[in-house]
Design an enzyme around this catalytic site. Structure first.
Site, short mmCIF file in Angstrom:
data_model
loop_
_atom_site.label_atom_id
_atom_site.label_comp_id
_atom_site.label_asym_id
_atom_site.label_seq_id
_atom_site.Cartn_x
_atom_site.Cartn_y
_atom_site.Cartn_z
N TRP A 66 -5.06 -11.66 -19.16
CA TRP A 66 -6.18 -10.73 -19.41
C TRP A 66 -6.47 -10.62 -20.90
O TRP A 66 -7.61 -10.45 -21.31
CB TRP A 66 -5.87 -9.33 -18.85
CG TRP A 66 -6.24 -9.19 -17.39
CD1 TRP A 66 -5.38 -9.04 -16.35
CD2 TRP A 66 -7.55 -9.20 -16.81
NE1 TRP A 66 -6.06 -8.96 -15.17
CE2 TRP A 66 -7.39 -9.05 -15.41
CE3 TRP A 66 -8.83 -9.33 -17.33
CZ2 TRP A 66 -8.48 -9.03 -14.53
CZ3 TRP A 66 -9.91 -9.30 -16.44
CH2 TRP A 66 -9.73 -9.15 -15.08
N ASP A 112 0.91 -2.65 -4.34
CA ASP A 112 0.98 -2.89 -2.90
C ASP A 112 -0.31 -2.42 -2.24
O ASP A 112 -0.35 -1.39 -1.56
CB ASP A 112 2.21 -2.15 -2.32
CG ASP A 112 2.57 -2.73 -0.97
OD1 ASP A 112 1.73 -3.43 -0.38
OD2 ASP A 112 3.68 -2.46 -0.48
N TYR A 120 9.26 -11.85 -7.52
CA TYR A 120 9.96 -10.65 -8.00
C TYR A 120 11.47 -10.74 -7.71
O TYR A 120 12.10 -9.74 -7.41
CB TYR A 120 9.41 -9.40 -7.30
CG TYR A 120 7.95 -9.08 -7.60
CD1 TYR A 120 7.29 -9.60 -8.70
CD2 TYR A 120 7.24 -8.22 -6.77
CE1 TYR A 120 5.96 -9.30 -8.96
CE2 TYR A 120 5.90 -7.91 -7.03
CZ TYR A 120 5.27 -8.45 -8.12
OH TYR A 120 3.95 -8.14 -8.38
N HIS A 127 -6.82 -15.41 -2.97
CA HIS A 127 -6.32 -16.77 -2.67
C HIS A 127 -4.91 -16.74 -2.07
O HIS A 127 -4.48 -17.72 -1.48
CB HIS A 127 -6.31 -17.62 -3.95
CG HIS A 127 -5.34 -17.13 -4.97
ND1 HIS A 127 -5.59 -16.02 -5.75
CD2 HIS A 127 -4.10 -17.55 -5.31
CE1 HIS A 127 -4.55 -15.81 -6.54
NE2 HIS A 127 -3.63 -16.72 -6.28
N ASP A 128 -4.20 -15.60 -2.21
CA ASP A 128 -2.82 -15.52 -1.70
C ASP A 128 -2.75 -15.22 -0.21
O ASP A 128 -1.67 -15.30 0.37
CB ASP A 128 -2.06 -14.39 -2.43
CG ASP A 128 -1.64 -14.80 -3.84
OD1 ASP A 128 -1.49 -16.00 -4.09
OD2 ASP A 128 -1.48 -13.89 -4.67
N ARG A 172 -7.29 -12.83 -8.95
CA ARG A 172 -6.07 -13.55 -8.54
C ARG A 172 -5.38 -12.87 -7.35
O ARG A 172 -4.18 -12.73 -7.30
CB ARG A 172 -5.11 -13.65 -9.73
CG ARG A 172 -5.72 -14.39 -10.89
CD ARG A 172 -4.86 -14.37 -12.10
NE ARG A 172 -4.90 -13.12 -12.81
CZ ARG A 172 -4.30 -12.91 -13.98
NH1 ARG A 172 -3.63 -13.88 -14.54
NH2 ARG A 172 -4.37 -11.74 -14.60
C1 LIG Z 1 -1.49 -12.35 -9.10
S1 LIG Z 1 -1.29 -10.61 -9.11
C2 LIG Z 1 -2.89 -10.11 -9.66
C3 LIG Z 1 -2.91 -8.71 -10.23
C4 LIG Z 1 -4.15 -8.35 -11.06
N1 LIG Z 1 -5.36 -8.32 -10.25
C5 LIG Z 1 -4.33 -9.30 -12.23
O1 LIG Z 1 -5.19 -10.16 -12.20
O2 LIG Z 1 -3.58 -9.16 -13.21
C6 LIG Z 1 -1.20 -10.26 -7.42
C7 LIG Z 1 -0.89 -8.81 -7.06
O3 LIG Z 1 -0.61 -8.76 -5.66
C8 LIG Z 1 0.36 -7.74 -5.43
N2 LIG Z 1 1.08 -7.98 -4.16
C9 LIG Z 1 2.03 -8.85 -3.94
N3 LIG Z 1 2.51 -8.82 -2.69
C10 LIG Z 1 1.83 -7.88 -2.07
C11 LIG Z 1 1.87 -7.37 -0.74
N4 LIG Z 1 2.70 -7.83 0.19
N5 LIG Z 1 1.03 -6.39 -0.44
C12 LIG Z 1 0.18 -5.94 -1.36
N6 LIG Z 1 0.10 -6.38 -2.65
C13 LIG Z 1 0.91 -7.34 -3.00
C14 LIG Z 1 1.27 -7.87 -6.61
O4 LIG Z 1 1.97 -6.66 -6.83
C15 LIG Z 1 0.31 -8.21 -7.75
O5 LIG Z 1 -0.09 -7.02 -8.39
#
Ligand SMILES: C[S@@+](CC[C@H](N)C(=O)[O-])C[C@H]1O[C@@H](n2cnc3c(N)ncnc32)[C@H](O)[C@@H]1O
Length: 228
Positions: free
Chosen positions: A164, A189, A147, A208-209, A205
């Site tokens: 999607w 968030d 971002y 995995h983060d 998605r």
């Molecule tokens: C890869 S996107 C997936 C969104 C949705 N599930 C999709 O498949 O389109 C990851 C999401 O994690 C959220 N995100 C990123 N950093 C974050 C944080 N520190 N805390 C919570 N959510 C977060 C982002 O805003 C984003 O919506």
């Protein structure tokens, strides 16, 4: 007849030059080649593409011919001149007017993911992502890199919607979801904001983060909010 050694050498070249294929795709998308050809009433020669995109003649010719060899463009030679038009793949997935265009996702991959992959050896050596090297942000703050500007944030969000638009139907059709009237695909968030109440949560998605601890905290939050 090609020997096993020839095959191995061929494969080696394919692997080591694979990034060039991605870059041709990214560059043509970024320059708007597929959008221009989608909007043109007829196939265009490279001079017309140069005139509309403001690019160099030599570079554009090479790019168009490479796209043609990758089946991203069709080429037809008339009167000794090559005329280019989109293939089914590029008109469906690469031009911005298509309902299933993946253009924003590709540009996100080009500008964010690709830059991190340039540090893969270091990532393996250290056991962590390389957002610090690629974008100057700590590895746990990957989303501040994604971002990093309003333009990039919008591109990423639109890119997620684009995926999607292609995969959503099969994901939703893979299970009988009739008992879940309200389904929430998690985004935003989700560690801090109140979660919307729903009958079913999709964590596409997401997991995995994050570390196992973070994931289990998130799953507990969902369990508390999920309708019984
Ligand atoms: C890869 S996107 C997936 C969104 C949705 N599930 C999709 O498949 O389109 C990851 C999401 O994690 C959220 N995100 C990123 N950093 C974050 C944080 N520190 N805390 C919570 N959510 C977060 C982002 O805003 C984003 O919506």
């Amino acid at each position: 007849m090609a020997s096993p050694q020839d095959h191995a050498y061929h494969l080696l070249n394919e692997y080591s030059n694979g990034f060039m294929v991605s870059q041709v795709l990214f560059a043509a998308c970024e320059l708007g080649v597929f959008d221009l050809l989608a909007e043109a009433p007829e196939p265009l020669d490279s001079a017309a593409v140069v005139a509309r995109l403001g690019t160099s003649s030599h570079g554009t010719e090479l790019l168009l011919d490479t796209c043609a060899s990758l089946k991203l463009l069709k080429v037809e030679v008339r009167g000794g001149k090559a005329f280019y038009q989109n293939t089914e793949l590029s008109s469906t997935y690469l031009s911005r007017g298509s309902p299933v265009s993946q253009r924003n996702m590709l540009l996100y991959t080009a500008r964010t993911t690709y830059r991190c992959w340039g540090h893969l050896a270091e990532a393996v050596r250290e056991g962590k992502n390389q957002y610090l090297q690629a974008f100057g942000v700590p590895s746990e703050e990957l989303f501040s890199a994604i971002y990093r500007s309003e333009g990039e944030r919008l591109r990423f969000t639109r890119g997620l919607q684009e995926v999607w638009s292609v995969c959503g139907r099969s994901v939703l059709a893979a299970f009988d979801l009739s008992q879940f009237p309200l389904i929430c695909d998690l985004g935003g968030d989700f560690f801090k904001d109140p979660l919307p109440e729903a009958d079913l949560y999709i964590l596409a998605r997401i997991l995995h983060d994050w570390t196992d601890d973070k994931c289990s905290g998130l799953l507990q939050r969902i369990r508390r909010t999920c309708k019984p």
